[in-house]
Design a protein around this motif. Sequence first.
Motif, PDB file in Angstrom:
ATOM      1  N   GLU A   6       0.862  -1.173   0.000  1.00 57.95           N
ATOM      2  CA  GLU A   6       0.000   0.000   0.000  1.00 57.95           C
ATOM      3  C   GLU A   6       0.904   1.229   0.000  1.00 57.95           C
ATOM      4  O   GLU A   6       1.798   1.349   0.830  1.00 57.95           O
ATOM      5  N   ALA A   7       0.645   2.119  -0.951  1.00 57.03           N
ATOM      6  CA  ALA A   7       1.445   3.343  -1.044  1.00 57.03           C
ATOM      7  C   ALA A   7       0.598   4.530  -0.612  1.00 57.03           C
ATOM      8  O   ALA A   7      -0.554   4.655  -1.013  1.00 57.03           O
ATOM      9  N   THR A   8       1.180   5.378   0.214  1.00 54.85           N
ATOM     10  CA  THR A   8       0.489   6.568   0.683  1.00 54.85           C
ATOM     11  C   THR A   8       1.307   7.793   0.290  1.00 54.85           C
ATOM     12  O   THR A   8       2.469   7.918   0.669  1.00 54.85           O
ATOM     13  N   ARG A   9       0.681   8.667  -0.494  1.00 57.85           N
ATOM     14  CA  ARG A   9       1.377   9.877  -0.921  1.00 57.85           C
ATOM     15  C   ARG A   9       1.060  10.992   0.080  1.00 57.85           C
ATOM     16  O   ARG A   9      -0.098  11.215   0.435  1.00 57.85           O
ATOM     17  N   ALA A  10       2.101  11.672   0.511  1.00 56.12           N
ATOM     18  CA  ALA A  10       1.910  12.768   1.461  1.00 56.12           C
ATOM     19  C   ALA A  10       1.171  13.916   0.777  1.00 56.12           C
ATOM     20  O   ALA A  10       1.315  14.143  -0.426  1.00 56.12           O
ATOM     21  N   ASP A  11       0.359  14.619   1.549  1.00 56.97           N
ATOM     22  CA  ASP A  11      -0.365  15.787   1.050  1.00 56.97           C
ATOM     23  C   ASP A  11       0.652  16.884   0.708  1.00 56.97           C
ATOM     24  O   ASP A  11       1.412  17.328   1.570  1.00 56.97           O
ATOM     25  N   ALA A  12       0.647  17.296  -0.563  1.00 56.67           N
ATOM     26  CA  ALA A  12       1.623  18.300  -1.014  1.00 56.67           C
ATOM     27  C   ALA A  12       1.430  19.633  -0.311  1.00 56.67           C
ATOM     28  O   ALA A  12       2.355  20.458  -0.263  1.00 56.67           O
ATOM     29  N   VAL A  23       6.350   9.523  -0.452  1.00 57.85           N
ATOM     30  CA  VAL A  23       5.477   8.352  -0.543  1.00 57.85           C
ATOM     31  C   VAL A  23       5.963   7.325   0.479  1.00 57.85           C
ATOM     32  O   VAL A  23       7.159   7.045   0.560  1.00 57.85           O
ATOM     33  N   THR A  24       5.048   6.801   1.286  1.00 58.99           N
ATOM     34  CA  THR A  24       5.418   5.726   2.201  1.00 58.99           C
ATOM     35  C   THR A  24       4.799   4.427   1.699  1.00 58.99           C
ATOM     36  O   THR A  24       3.700   4.415   1.172  1.00 58.99           O
ATOM     37  N   LEU A  25       5.543   3.342   1.866  1.00 63.10           N
ATOM     38  CA  LEU A  25       5.092   2.025   1.422  1.00 63.10           C
ATOM     39  C   LEU A  25       4.929   1.110   2.627  1.00 63.10           C
ATOM     40  O   LEU A  25       5.786   1.070   3.506  1.00 63.10           O
ATOM     41  N   GLU A  26       3.818   0.408   2.650  1.00 64.26           N
ATOM     42  CA  GLU A  26       3.628  -0.635   3.648  1.00 64.26           C
ATOM     43  C   GLU A  26       3.421  -1.931   2.887  1.00 64.26           C
ATOM     44  O   GLU A  26       2.524  -2.030   2.056  1.00 64.26           O
ATOM     45  N   MET A  27       4.280  -2.912   3.133  1.00 64.63           N
ATOM     46  CA  MET A  27       4.268  -4.144   2.351  1.00 64.63           C
ATOM     47  C   MET A  27       3.624  -5.287   3.124  1.00 64.63           C
ATOM     48  O   MET A  27       3.685  -5.332   4.345  1.00 64.63           O
ATOM     49  N   VAL A  28       3.019  -6.179   2.363  1.00 68.83           N
ATOM     50  CA  VAL A  28       2.404  -7.360   2.964  1.00 68.83           C
ATOM     51  C   VAL A  28       3.467  -8.439   3.135  1.00 68.83           C
ATOM     52  O   VAL A  28       4.143  -8.808   2.171  1.00 68.83           O
ATOM     53  N   ALA A  29       3.629  -8.903   4.373  1.00 68.84           N
ATOM     54  CA  ALA A  29       4.621  -9.930   4.682  1.00 68.84           C
ATOM     55  C   ALA A  29       3.936 -11.294   4.770  1.00 68.84           C
ATOM     56  O   ALA A  29       2.865 -11.426   5.369  1.00 68.84           O
ATOM     57  N   TRP A  30       4.567 -12.291   4.176  1.00 70.88           N
ATOM     58  CA  TRP A  30       4.021 -13.653   4.194  1.00 70.88           C
ATOM     59  C   TRP A  30       4.252 -14.256   5.568  1.00 70.88           C
ATOM     60  O   TRP A  30       5.374 -14.216   6.076  1.00 70.88           O
ATOM     61  N   PRO A  31       3.204 -14.798   6.201  1.00 67.86           N
ATOM     62  CA  PRO A  31       3.402 -15.365   7.536  1.00 67.86           C
ATOM     63  C   PRO A  31       4.349 -16.562   7.523  1.00 67.86           C
ATOM     64  O   PRO A  31       4.454 -17.262   6.515  1.00 67.86           O
ATOM     65  N   ASP A  32       5.033 -16.784   8.632  1.00 68.74           N
ATOM     66  CA  ASP A  32       5.935 -17.923   8.784  1.00 68.74           C
ATOM     67  C   ASP A  32       5.069 -19.167   8.988  1.00 68.74           C
ATOM     68  O   ASP A  32       4.727 -19.550  10.105  1.00 68.74           O
ATOM     69  N   ARG A  33       4.696 -19.813   7.874  1.00 65.69           N
ATOM     70  CA  ARG A  33       3.713 -20.901   7.946  1.00 65.69           C
ATOM     71  C   ARG A  33       4.285 -22.158   8.583  1.00 65.69           C
ATOM     72  O   ARG A  33       3.530 -22.969   9.103  1.00 65.69           O
TER      73      ARG A  33
END
Length: 78
Positions: A6-12, A23-33
């Motif tokens: 998910e990318a979030t762009r800061a309010d200019a 821009v901040t990125l939050e990535m989906v991590a695969w669980p340790d199955r």
Amino acid sequence: MLVLAEATRADANVPRMPDEPPVTLEMVAWPDRDYYEGGFGPEPDLYEQGTCRTCGVDVTSTAKRAFCPTCGEVCELT
Ligand SMILES: [Zn+2]
């Protein structure tokens, strides 16, 4: 490799700190199955979040213990 993020762009119009990225990125991590015996964690309906201690990326997963999609290290999420 494909990574869900998910990318979030800061309010200019809002001033930000010099080291704050536009821009901040939050990535989906695969669980340790293996750790969860093949599952996605004890409460997969809840999202666990945190920051990778190795590379510093923000990650989210279905479990508290998941692999960072950027560097592959195990992340302990809350
Ligand atoms: Zn990492």
